[in-house]
Design an enzyme around this catalytic site. Sequence first.
Site, PDB file in Angstrom:
ATOM      1  N   ARG A 177       0.860  -1.203   0.000  1.00 18.55           N
ATOM      2  CA  ARG A 177       0.000   0.000   0.000  1.00 18.55           C
ATOM      3  C   ARG A 177       0.890   1.244   0.000  1.00 18.55           C
ATOM      4  O   ARG A 177       1.785   1.378   0.827  1.00 18.55           O
ATOM      5  CB  ARG A 177      -0.877  -0.023   1.252  1.00 18.55           C
ATOM      6  CG  ARG A 177      -1.917   1.050   1.315  1.00 18.55           C
ATOM      7  CD  ARG A 177      -2.705   0.962   2.626  1.00 18.55           C
ATOM      8  NE  ARG A 177      -3.631  -0.137   2.680  1.00 18.55           N
ATOM      9  CZ  ARG A 177      -4.158  -0.618   3.816  1.00 18.55           C
ATOM     10  NH1 ARG A 177      -3.836  -0.087   4.975  1.00 18.55           N
ATOM     11  NH2 ARG A 177      -5.016  -1.619   3.785  1.00 18.55           N
ATOM     12  N   ARG A 227      -1.681   6.353  10.015  1.00 22.68           N
ATOM     13  CA  ARG A 227      -1.876   5.846   8.650  1.00 22.68           C
ATOM     14  C   ARG A 227      -2.050   6.961   7.641  1.00 22.68           C
ATOM     15  O   ARG A 227      -2.070   8.120   7.985  1.00 22.68           O
ATOM     16  CB  ARG A 227      -3.169   5.019   8.633  1.00 22.68           C
ATOM     17  CG  ARG A 227      -3.160   3.833   9.519  1.00 22.68           C
ATOM     18  CD  ARG A 227      -2.161   2.864   8.994  1.00 22.68           C
ATOM     19  NE  ARG A 227      -2.308   1.598   9.670  1.00 22.68           N
ATOM     20  CZ  ARG A 227      -3.149   0.637   9.313  1.00 22.68           C
ATOM     21  NH1 ARG A 227      -3.972   0.806   8.320  1.00 22.68           N
ATOM     22  NH2 ARG A 227      -3.189  -0.501   9.963  1.00 22.68           N
ATOM     23  N   LYS A 270      -3.557   1.195  15.019  1.00 20.95           N
ATOM     24  CA  LYS A 270      -3.562   2.190  13.940  1.00 20.95           C
ATOM     25  C   LYS A 270      -4.229   3.490  14.390  1.00 20.95           C
ATOM     26  O   LYS A 270      -5.095   3.486  15.279  1.00 20.95           O
ATOM     27  CB  LYS A 270      -4.271   1.619  12.714  1.00 20.95           C
ATOM     28  CG  LYS A 270      -5.684   1.145  13.002  1.00 20.95           C
ATOM     29  CD  LYS A 270      -6.383   0.604  11.768  1.00 20.95           C
ATOM     30  CE  LYS A 270      -6.092  -0.838  11.501  1.00 20.95           C
ATOM     31  NZ  LYS A 270      -6.971  -1.469  10.502  1.00 20.95           N
ATOM     32  N   LYS A 295      -5.726   7.313  12.655  1.00 21.90           N
ATOM     33  CA  LYS A 295      -6.035   7.894  11.345  1.00 21.90           C
ATOM     34  C   LYS A 295      -6.461   9.361  11.434  1.00 21.90           C
ATOM     35  O   LYS A 295      -7.367   9.692  12.195  1.00 21.90           O
ATOM     36  CB  LYS A 295      -7.153   7.082  10.688  1.00 21.90           C
ATOM     37  CG  LYS A 295      -6.772   5.622  10.470  1.00 21.90           C
ATOM     38  CD  LYS A 295      -7.901   4.797   9.875  1.00 21.90           C
ATOM     39  CE  LYS A 295      -7.421   3.400   9.508  1.00 21.90           C
ATOM     40  NZ  LYS A 295      -8.494   2.556   8.958  1.00 21.90           N
ATOM     41  N   CYS A 344     -15.417  -3.052   0.015  1.00 22.79           N
ATOM     42  CA  CYS A 344     -14.014  -3.301   0.366  1.00 22.79           C
ATOM     43  C   CYS A 344     -13.463  -4.414  -0.526  1.00 22.79           C
ATOM     44  O   CYS A 344     -14.209  -5.064  -1.249  1.00 22.79           O
ATOM     45  CB  CYS A 344     -13.902  -3.711   1.830  1.00 22.79           C
ATOM     46  SG  CYS A 344     -14.469  -5.393   2.121  1.00 22.79           S
ATOM     47  N   CYS A 371      -8.002 -10.678   0.964  1.00 21.83           N
ATOM     48  CA  CYS A 371      -8.062 -10.302   2.371  1.00 21.83           C
ATOM     49  C   CYS A 371      -8.213 -11.536   3.258  1.00 21.83           C
ATOM     50  O   CYS A 371      -9.180 -12.296   3.131  1.00 21.83           O
ATOM     51  CB  CYS A 371      -9.229  -9.351   2.629  1.00 21.83           C
ATOM     52  SG  CYS A 371      -9.311  -8.915   4.375  1.00 21.83           S
ATOM     53  N   CYS A 412     -16.404  -8.461   5.997  1.00 24.63           N
ATOM     54  CA  CYS A 412     -16.386  -8.818   7.417  1.00 24.63           C
ATOM     55  C   CYS A 412     -16.760  -7.559   8.194  1.00 24.63           C
ATOM     56  O   CYS A 412     -16.904  -6.489   7.607  1.00 24.63           O
ATOM     57  CB  CYS A 412     -15.000  -9.353   7.816  1.00 24.63           C
ATOM     58  SG  CYS A 412     -13.798  -8.069   8.202  1.00 24.63           S
ATOM     59  N   CYS A 442     -13.978  -1.675   6.446  1.00 28.79           N
ATOM     60  CA  CYS A 442     -13.021  -0.968   5.594  1.00 28.79           C
ATOM     61  C   CYS A 442     -13.685  -0.047   4.565  1.00 28.79           C
ATOM     62  O   CYS A 442     -13.035   0.867   4.060  1.00 28.79           O
ATOM     63  CB  CYS A 442     -12.102  -1.952   4.891  1.00 28.79           C
ATOM     64  SG  CYS A 442     -11.078  -2.882   6.055  1.00 28.79           S
TER      65      CYS A 442
END
Length: 575
Positions: free
Chosen positions: A87, A156, A219, A221, A440, A446, A485, A489
């Site tokens: 990424r 991130r 994480k 953001k 996503c 994934c 899931c 995302c």
Amino acid sequence: MKKPAVDRSHDISQPLEKLHANERLKDRSNYLRGTIEESLRAPLTGAVTHDDTKLMKFHGIYQQDDRDLRDERRRQKLEPAYQFMVRIRLAGGVCTPDQWLKIDALARAYGGSSLRMTTRQTFQFHGILKPNLKKTIQGLRDALLDTVAACGDDTRGVMCSVNPHLSDLHAEVYDIARRTSNHVIPKTRAYHEIWLDGEKIEPTAAEDPMYGRTYLPRKFKFGFVIPPVNDIDVYAQDVGLIAISEGEKLLGFNICVGGGMGNTDNAPETYPRLADVIGYFPKERILEIAEAATTIQRDYGDRVDRAHARFKYTIDDKGLDWFRSELESRVGFSLEEPRPYAFETNGDSYGWSRGSNGMWHFTMFIENGRIRNADGRQLMTALRELAHLHKGEFRLTPNQNLIVANIAEADKPHIADMLAAFGLDSSIHASALRLNSMACVALPTCGLAMAESERYLPSLVTKIEHILASHGLADEPITMRMTGCPNGCARPYVAEIAFTGRAPGKYNLYLGGGFHGQRLNRLYLENIGEERILRELEAIISRFANERLDSEHFGDFVIRAGYVREVTSGKDFKS
Ligand code: SRM
Ligand code: SF4
């Protein structure tokens, strides 16, 4: 169950053995070096060690395996088809045509001739094999790009509204987003040593003074938004910065804190949460604010239970007043009262628009951000040709779409011809539902996916389009998001209709999010398949067509009509 509000400082004087295993791993990793170099050299496997998979996330790299091939490989007694997702760090989603061409070339050389634009405005390569990792990262370096902190327990990818109308304001807010990203990313030399063959230095505490040896608990953001378009879903950010301006003159930011989407089914102690606006500060103070917010989470985030380690839980455990006063004491000034602002939508506005500087922009729809040549469409080739011609920049939108930005009047006809030649201009004539949909990645890459998302949503949208059309609602914009899931995302919990995967072909159906991302939705039905989804939506859409109030959005209607109760806070999400 509520956790006790204990300060779990990053200070390692706390017994490390009491903290989560990942904390011990970070601590002994020598500022994120671990044994990554040895893992990359190990010839007999396409994988890296378990510990190195975790450390490589800080370098923007995820080990995955092709799940479509898992069973077959197991039958053949082969190791899984290991591959890596890489990424890019691309604050605000802006890249030059030259960078586009280099990214495109790397994708064709190593990434299965496909690129994925993400919900946080960057590119992902999938399917990169271990021997090609270094070549990919070095190729990015040649394009003046890197993958530092694109994943991992750090700050991130920083988001920024793509606003094509207010040119000067966008330029300034984007520049601030980029500087914030540079300020808060880890400074360890590990990345340069491992991936760019940089000179090796002896790791010392001076290497990453802001983070320390154990970085963040989870994480973190940041996102910058320019009202009236809440394209970044500012309330889903750990720290959201809402630009306050007079005309195009940027004054400062309202700061909101504690947003996040992550959630685990049947675990009431986890929940999505929308950020709360706590005050306003002048633009000059942004880096101090960003650093203070990051270090507060560094010092107080939960380092024992990773499921409770996101900033939103620190905020809920310790309270907004506590956070505000901790922030103020670290930056040495007081926040002012939040300034007025208003959002209208969180979607993109498609087609041609003209910025206040007279330059043109074209926003095109790229379904779920996937770029490749497939199904009779030469999308990847088309965008490459466009990059050869275009002199401005590209902006990746937070809704996985693409803006060809800053086209001079004289160049517009050539760009328009190119868009038409490849059918890129017609993408914007998709239905309002499709244009407001997002999925996503999920399967096959994934590792956490329980159901399809990117590969399934387009066909489900087609079926729901028929239902809407049969009720005279073909042009109705409804935000619809799907994830494989519950991790969220595609920021599903702010969508008016959302599906989150439970098992192959089975989804939870959520209803009632706010049209501009201002309200969480609520679980309506659990674990249902397509037939039931369509039956339920048909009934609700039929009532919506007949009973809606003037300009009432679908998400507001389902609450007024009693399908779901309004969610008032993260903790209320599962009540
Ligand atoms: Fe995400 C984990 C993909 C945006 C919440 N996310 C993952 C991983 C890396 C799976 C994993 O850990 O093994 C996925 C890789 C899939 C693949 O094959 O590419 C993944 N997340 C994505 C992307 C690519 C989705 C997309 O279709 O665009 C997005 C990349 C963004 C970027 O450029 O940085 C992406 N992820 C998000 C967002 C949206 C956002 O940030 O605005 C969220 C919800 C917001 C939030 O953070 O709360 C999000 N991803 C998660 C979570 C849940 C975190 C939590 O608090 O529990 C996980 C799982 C985890 O971290 O343990 C996760
Ligand atoms: Fe994977 Fe779940 Fe994120 Fe989708 S929401 S990309 S399935 S982690």
